[in-house]
Write a protein that holds these residues in place. Structure first.
Motif, PDB file in Angstrom:
ATOM      1  N   ASP A   1       0.763  -1.336   0.133  1.00  0.00           N
ATOM      2  CA  ASP A   1      -0.084  -0.004  -0.099  1.00  0.00           C
ATOM      3  C   ASP A   1       0.756   1.201   0.052  1.00  0.00           C
ATOM      4  OD1 ASP A   1      -2.857  -0.895   0.233  1.00  0.00           O
ATOM      5  OD2 ASP A   1      -1.935  -1.997   1.802  1.00  0.00           O
ATOM      6  N   VAL A   2       1.964   1.183   0.837  1.00  0.00           N
ATOM      7  CA  VAL A   2       2.614   2.392   0.979  1.00  0.00           C
ATOM      8  C   VAL A   2       3.381   2.903  -0.101  1.00  0.00           C
ATOM      9  CG1 VAL A   2       4.660   3.543   2.254  1.00  0.00           C
ATOM     10  CG2 VAL A   2       2.891   2.309   3.652  1.00  0.00           C
ATOM     11  N   LEU A   3       4.288   1.930  -0.751  1.00  0.00           N
ATOM     12  CA  LEU A   3       5.162   2.308  -1.794  1.00  0.00           C
ATOM     13  C   LEU A   3       4.376   2.621  -3.137  1.00  0.00           C
ATOM     14  CD1 LEU A   3       7.812  -0.693  -1.485  1.00  0.00           C
ATOM     15  CD2 LEU A   3       7.761   1.677  -0.600  1.00  0.00           C
ATOM     16  N   PRO A   4       3.361   2.156  -3.577  1.00  0.00           N
ATOM     17  CA  PRO A   4       2.569   2.439  -4.878  1.00  0.00           C
ATOM     18  C   PRO A   4       2.198   3.836  -4.588  1.00  0.00           C
ATOM     19  CG  PRO A   4       1.843   0.419  -4.413  1.00  0.00           C
ATOM     20  CD  PRO A   4       2.660   0.796  -3.242  1.00  0.00           C
ATOM     21  N   ALA A   5       1.839   4.254  -3.336  1.00  0.00           N
ATOM     22  CA  ALA A   5       1.121   5.582  -2.989  1.00  0.00           C
ATOM     23  C   ALA A   5       2.172   6.737  -3.083  1.00  0.00           C
ATOM     24  CB  ALA A   5       0.269   5.410  -1.812  1.00  0.00           C
ATOM     25  N   ILE A   6       3.173   6.237  -2.721  1.00  0.00           N
ATOM     26  CA  ILE A   6       4.243   7.425  -2.705  1.00  0.00           C
ATOM     27  C   ILE A   6       4.806   7.579  -3.980  1.00  0.00           C
ATOM     28  CG2 ILE A   6       6.560   7.827  -1.913  1.00  0.00           C
ATOM     29  CD1 ILE A   6       4.425   8.278   0.579  1.00  0.00           C
TER      30      ILE A   6
END
Length: 213
Positions: free
Chosen positions: A90-95
């Protein structure tokens, strides 16, 4: 002028709670809300808020896709993710798609208000857990590969360009440049511009030439 924001979450109770948090302060104005990704895009493009407070997992269109489309259609709008999920998926794609910040829903009210203010200024805002995810990922060798746009940004930084100058050359906003730098720092495992340039030369991502100072 108050910071204008919209609240995007598929749970009405969550939207009501967030609206109440910001309605109690004259520093903010909630100008809209949405229950899913397509509605979020419509509301954001109609109201042009300073900040979109965005959940990630929603029906019809997830938050990551909303971020990607807003970066393309309205790059001046900052996106602050507010979710319950803090895993790599979740974190990496959003950033990577350009979120200005990433917070968890257990963030205290006062911290959330300060985070929205920071996001409106274009400052990166990360919860400690999310910062840890980025740090762990940055240590993986495969993450030392920068995207073509990140390499463009870093090459200009290596020539001594300021964020404003980089933004002008690449026809993007300064906030977008700051987001690219955040990604570069995370991937290279560094904390500032000078260290990023040095690491890029050391690893061969940038190559010294007469045109580079």
């Amino acid at each position: 002028m108050p910071i204008r924001l919209i609240v995007v979450d598929d749970h009405p109770v969550v939207r009501d709670g967030l609206r109440e948090i910001f309605a109690t302060s004259a520093d903010f104005e909630v100008v809209g809300e949405a229950a899913d990704g397509p509605e979020a895009l419509v509301v954001a493009l109609r109201t042009r808020p300073d900040v979109v407070l965005l959940d990630l997992r929603m029906p019809q269109m997830g938050g990551v896709e909303v971020i990607r489309r807003l970066r393309r259609q309205a790059p001046e709008i900052r996106v602050l993710v507010l979710t319950t999920f803090d895993d790599d998926a979740d974190v990496l794609p959003a950033i990577e798609q350009g979120a200005t910040g990433y917070l968890l829903k257990d963030t205290p009210r006062a911290d959330l208000r300060r985070a929205v203010q920071a996001a409106a200024r274009g400052e990166a805002v990360l919860s400690p857990t999310v910062a840890g995810v980025l740090t762990r990922k940055a240590r993986a060798p495969e993450q030392r590969t920068l995207s073509p746009r990140e390499l463009e940004v870093l090459a200009l930084i290596a020539r001594g360009a300021t964020n404003r100058e980089v933004a002008g050359k690449l026809f993007v906003t300064e906030a977008t440049v700051k987001t690219h730098l955040l990604h570069i720092f995370a991937k290279l495992g560094v904390n500032d511009r000078a260290a990023a340039v040095a690491a890029a030369y050391e690893t061969g991502l940038l190559r010294a030439s007469p045109g580079l100072s």
